[in-house]
Design an enzyme around this catalytic site. Structure first.
Site, PDB file in Angstrom:
ATOM      1  N   SER A  79       0.753  -1.107  -0.110  1.00 23.21           N
ATOM      2  CA  SER A  79      -0.062   0.039  -0.124  1.00 23.21           C
ATOM      3  C   SER A  79       0.723   1.114  -0.220  1.00 23.21           C
ATOM      4  CB  SER A  79      -0.863  -0.006   1.251  1.00 23.21           C
ATOM      5  OG  SER A  79      -1.727   1.165   1.226  1.00 23.21           O
ATOM      6  N   LYS A 101      -4.142  -6.588   3.677  1.00 20.33           N
ATOM      7  CA  LYS A 101      -4.168  -5.580   2.781  1.00 20.33           C
ATOM      8  C   LYS A 101      -5.594  -5.352   2.302  1.00 20.33           C
ATOM      9  CE  LYS A 101      -2.834  -2.380  -0.349  1.00 20.33           C
ATOM     10  NZ  LYS A 101      -3.758  -2.323  -1.475  1.00 20.33           N
ATOM     11  N   HIS A 157      -7.005  -3.402   5.187  1.00 24.11           N
ATOM     12  CA  HIS A 157      -6.541  -2.090   4.955  1.00 24.11           C
ATOM     13  C   HIS A 157      -7.337  -1.339   4.140  1.00 24.11           C
ATOM     14  CE1 HIS A 157      -4.384   0.870   2.752  1.00 24.11           C
ATOM     15  NE2 HIS A 157      -3.457   1.251   3.918  1.00 24.11           N
ATOM     16  N   ASN A 158      -7.803  -1.737   2.998  1.00 22.14           N
ATOM     17  CA  ASN A 158      -8.446  -1.007   1.928  1.00 22.14           C
ATOM     18  C   ASN A 158      -9.771  -0.810   2.678  1.00 22.14           C
ATOM     19  OD1 ASN A 158      -6.248  -1.402   0.481  1.00 22.14           O
ATOM     20  ND2 ASN A 158      -7.192  -1.696  -1.390  1.00 22.14           N
ATOM     21  N   GLU A 211      -9.537   2.131   4.798  1.00 22.82           N
ATOM     22  CA  GLU A 211      -9.590   3.294   3.985  1.00 22.82           C
ATOM     23  C   GLU A 211     -10.849   3.776   3.469  1.00 22.82           C
ATOM     24  OE1 GLU A 211      -6.720   2.565   0.915  1.00 22.82           O
ATOM     25  OE2 GLU A 211      -7.876   3.528  -0.596  1.00 22.82           O
TER      26      GLU A 211
HETATM   27  P1  NBP Z   1      -2.269  -2.498 -13.871  1.00 23.76           P
HETATM   28  O1  NBP Z   1      -2.964  -2.949 -12.974  1.00 23.76           O
HETATM   29  O2  NBP Z   1      -2.479  -1.353 -14.720  1.00 23.76           O
HETATM   30  O3  NBP Z   1      -1.399  -3.437 -14.800  1.00 23.76           O
HETATM   31  C1  NBP Z   1      -0.780  -3.331 -15.960  1.00 23.76           C
HETATM   32  C2  NBP Z   1       0.601  -4.269 -16.218  1.00 23.76           C
HETATM   33  O4  NBP Z   1      -0.057  -5.545 -16.072  1.00 23.76           O
HETATM   34  C3  NBP Z   1       1.388  -3.949 -17.283  1.00 23.76           C
HETATM   35  O5  NBP Z   1       2.603  -4.231 -16.790  1.00 23.76           O
HETATM   36  C4  NBP Z   1       0.539  -5.033 -18.204  1.00 23.76           C
HETATM   37  O6  NBP Z   1       1.558  -5.553 -19.383  1.00 23.76           O
HETATM   38  C5  NBP Z   1       0.546  -5.985 -17.297  1.00 23.76           C
HETATM   39  N1  NBP Z   1      -0.243  -7.566 -17.815  1.00 23.76           N
HETATM   40  C6  NBP Z   1      -1.521  -7.361 -18.194  1.00 23.76           C
HETATM   41 BR1  NBP Z   1      -2.745  -5.821 -18.019  1.00 23.76          BR
HETATM   42  N2  NBP Z   1      -1.943  -8.464 -18.409  1.00 23.76           N
HETATM   43  C7  NBP Z   1      -1.100  -9.044 -18.789  1.00 23.76           C
HETATM   44  C8  NBP Z   1      -0.592 -10.630 -19.066  1.00 23.76           C
HETATM   45  N3  NBP Z   1      -1.628 -11.363 -19.601  1.00 23.76           N
HETATM   46  N4  NBP Z   1       0.547 -11.057 -18.907  1.00 23.76           N
HETATM   47  C9  NBP Z   1       1.693 -10.361 -18.453  1.00 23.76           C
HETATM   48  N5  NBP Z   1       1.399  -9.032 -17.962  1.00 23.76           N
HETATM   49  C10 NBP Z   1       0.094  -8.591 -18.142  1.00 23.76           C
HETATM   50  O7  NBP Z   1      -0.672  -1.825 -13.148  1.00 23.76           O
HETATM   51  P2  NBP Z   1      -0.529  -0.952 -11.866  1.00 23.76           P
HETATM   52  O8  NBP Z   1      -1.618  -0.124 -11.660  1.00 23.76           O
HETATM   53  O9  NBP Z   1       0.866  -0.731 -11.827  1.00 23.76           O
HETATM   54  O10 NBP Z   1      -0.805  -2.164 -10.627  1.00 23.76           O
HETATM   55  C11 NBP Z   1      -0.213  -3.115 -10.522  1.00 23.76           C
HETATM   56  C12 NBP Z   1      -0.772  -4.005  -9.457  1.00 23.76           C
HETATM   57  O11 NBP Z   1      -0.552  -3.456  -8.170  1.00 23.76           O
HETATM   58  C13 NBP Z   1      -2.273  -4.313  -9.577  1.00 23.76           C
HETATM   59  O12 NBP Z   1      -2.749  -5.527  -9.398  1.00 23.76           O
HETATM   60  C14 NBP Z   1      -2.936  -3.166  -8.651  1.00 23.76           C
HETATM   61  O13 NBP Z   1      -4.092  -3.652  -8.058  1.00 23.76           O
HETATM   62  C15 NBP Z   1      -1.769  -3.174  -7.682  1.00 23.76           C
HETATM   63  N6  NBP Z   1      -1.755  -2.010  -6.633  1.00 23.76           N
HETATM   64  C16 NBP Z   1      -1.903  -0.827  -7.355  1.00 23.76           C
HETATM   65  C17 NBP Z   1      -1.793   0.381  -6.699  1.00 23.76           C
HETATM   66  C18 NBP Z   1      -1.818   1.783  -7.340  1.00 23.76           C
HETATM   67  O14 NBP Z   1      -1.995   2.729  -6.665  1.00 23.76           O
HETATM   68  N7  NBP Z   1      -1.880   1.656  -8.628  1.00 23.76           N
HETATM   69  C19 NBP Z   1      -1.608   0.428  -5.535  1.00 23.76           C
HETATM   70  C20 NBP Z   1      -1.344  -1.054  -4.564  1.00 23.76           C
HETATM   71  C21 NBP Z   1      -1.281  -2.199  -5.487  1.00 23.76           C
HETATM   72  P3  NBP Z   1       1.681  -4.721 -20.679  1.00 23.76           P
HETATM   73  O15 NBP Z   1       2.611  -3.549 -20.475  1.00 23.76           O
HETATM   74  O16 NBP Z   1       2.196  -5.695 -21.624  1.00 23.76           O
HETATM   75  O17 NBP Z   1       0.358  -4.475 -20.985  1.00 23.76           O
END
Ligand code: NBP
Length: 474
Positions: free
Chosen positions: A128, A182, A185-186, A189
């Protein structure tokens, strides 16, 4: 020269986590399904540290020292499984696969079991702090085997947020424990934000402008309410819209959206029979705000008092601050109880004091209050947070203010579902007797569901349709 740890999935979270690792001196293997993202990371930030980029998954795996430590940061759900499927044949016994996405803890349990059968460790990890946290130090909640934590923990602890030299990262327990923590936590939130929104609503109903409420929150952030979300509230409320010159908050559509982790928290609580009323209320408040058809049908149709809260301003501000603190305590009490119950059900042995301790910094719900909560759980065996000595006293001192805010808001027709639900739970658990006795009587009447008595052991049923005499059934 092999890399210490790898990150696959280089969207915002993965990139920032990889940069955080590199900044701490780790040699970091990086990989993304679409290679352009890996190249972009290298072009923009490659000079920040020691990165080992790979185009193929096989090369990525081969670039890591053993036991391999791979953090998956892709979209939760099917993408996570797609990456796992690709990794399994390339990995060797003892390697550690970390899922840092927001997975459902039941999926994590299944994945952990599957990888265990391949001799691999699977570490479902809550992270988080959003993108800034990932880069500068998030709160990290790893599950999985204790053995994997021995290898992985020191690295994660290094890159996590720190308070007084202590890392905001600790092993939460086996398999799904990290993702469960986690998830809750959400959920907390959601409740925190709902309380903040209600505080804003009450204060504006008393005539304060958004800028004035912003000042109130800035002031609150220097005291007992000191927290990341209170700090952000001051910032959001101070923002003036460039197009209209109005406070930005007044031109944002008033329909709150959600991605689902709050809903999971509540669904899980329902299934386990844990009263999570405050977090549920916060989730429902978002849904209600988005029920456009119903809101349009009712606006101007349903009568109510004039939305005006007549109160002395400083007194009201003080009261709302106390209502916020007390309600927040109840949300924490309910959320932590959900963790304790799951820990029992799944045999995780989660230490609640540690959970509160690693939430003190890095994460979205970080707050001064968490230090107190952590210390109380460390010092006492608590049936609920509400009876921790300092918390109990805090609630006693604030409850008059809490009740005044709810009464005043209710009289003025300002909805405060979060505050009210929190107070209702407080009054429920402290009650000498509850009307649940009548519920049991009704259940016995229409369904012969039986009841227990306060004075005699056993299970009883009244012959409602006959002579209304009582029989003992067990
Ligand atoms: P996203 O959730 O937007 O995911 C994008 C990533 O997933 C890219 O690297 C994409 O690759 C990859 N991907 C997908 Br979509 N399908 C795929 C597949 N079939 N095989 C391999 N790779 C694949 O990214 P994020 O916002 O950075 O979040 C990542 C994780 O962290 C999520 O689970 C999210 O819930 C969690 N999270 C996010 C936050 C936040 O604030 N954003 C906070 C805490 C946790 P590509 O580039 O090839 O499309």
């Amino acid at each position: 020269n092999l890399a210490t740890i790898g990150v696959t999935g280089l969207a915002v979270m993965g990139s920032n986590l990889a940069r955080n690792l590199a900044r701490h001196g780790y040699r970091v293997a990086v990989h993304n399904r679409t290679y352009a993202k890996t190249e972009a990371l290298m072009a923009e930030h490659g000079s920040e540290g020691d990165f080992v980029p790979s185009e193929s998954t096989a090369d990525f795996v081969a670039s890591l020292e053993r036991p391999r430590k791979i953090i998956i940061m892709v979209k939760a759900g099917a993408p996570t499984d797609a990456v796992i499927d690709e990794l399994i044949p390339l990995l060797e016994e003892g390697d550690i696969v970390v899922d840092g996405g927001n997975a459902h803890f039941l999926d994590t349990r299944k994945r952990e079991e599957r990888l265990r059968q391949h001799g691999l460790h699977f570490v479902g990890t809550g992270i988080s702090g959003g993108e800034v946290g990932a880069l500068e130090g998030p709160s990290i909640m790893p599950g999985g085997s204790k053995e994997s934590y021995a290898a992985l923990g020191p690295i994660l602890e290094t890159i996590s947020a720190h308070v007084d030299g202590e890392p905001c990262c600790a092993w939460m327990g086996p398999d799904g424990a990290g993702h469960f923590v986690k998830m809750v936590h959400n959920g907390i939130e959601y409740a925190d934000m709902q309380f903040i929104a209600e505080a804003y609503d009450v204060l504006t109903a008393a005539g304060l402008s958004a800028a004035e409420v912003s000042d109130v929150f800035r002031e609150w952030n220097t005291g007992e309410l000191d927290s990341f979300l209170v700090e952000l509230t001051a910032e959001v409320l101070a923002q003036v819209d460039a197009r209209t010159g109005k406070p930005l908050v007044e031109v944002i559509v008033d329909q709150a959206e959600q991605k689902g982790t709050g809903r999971w928290t509540v669904q899980t609580a329902l299934e386990m029979g844990v009263p999570l009323s405050v977090i549920a209320e916060a989730v429902f408040a978002r849904s209600a705000s988005g029920d456009v058809a119903i809101r349009e049908a009712c606006r101007g149709e349903l009568s109510g008092p004039e939305r005006r809260l007549d109160a002395e301003r400083q007194q009201l501000v003080d009261d709302v601050r106390q209502a916020l603190w007390a309600s927040k305590v109840v949300a924490y009490a309910q959320g932590l109880e959900e963790i304790r119950r799951a820990s029992e059900e799944y045999d995780w042995d989660v230490d609640i004091a540690t959970v509160a301790r690693i939430w003190r910094a890095g994460c979205i719900i970080r707050a001064r209050l968490l230090k107190q909560i952590s210390e109380e759980y460390a010092a006492h065996r608590l049936a609920t947070l509400l009876i921790a000595p300092s918390i109990k006293q805090g609630l006693a001192e604030r409850q008059d203010a809490w009740r005044r805010v709810i009464a005043g808001a209710t009289a003025a027709g300002v909805p405060v579902p979060g505050f009210s639900s929190a107070l209702a739970y407080y009054d429920t658990v402290r009650a000498e007797r509850l009307p649940a006795a009548l519920v049991q009587g009704l259940r016995d009447n229409f369904g012969a569901h039986t009841y227990r008595r306060v004075d005699v052991d056993g299970v009883f049923h009244t012959l409602w349709a006959q002579d209304k005499s009582e029989v003992q059934t067990a």
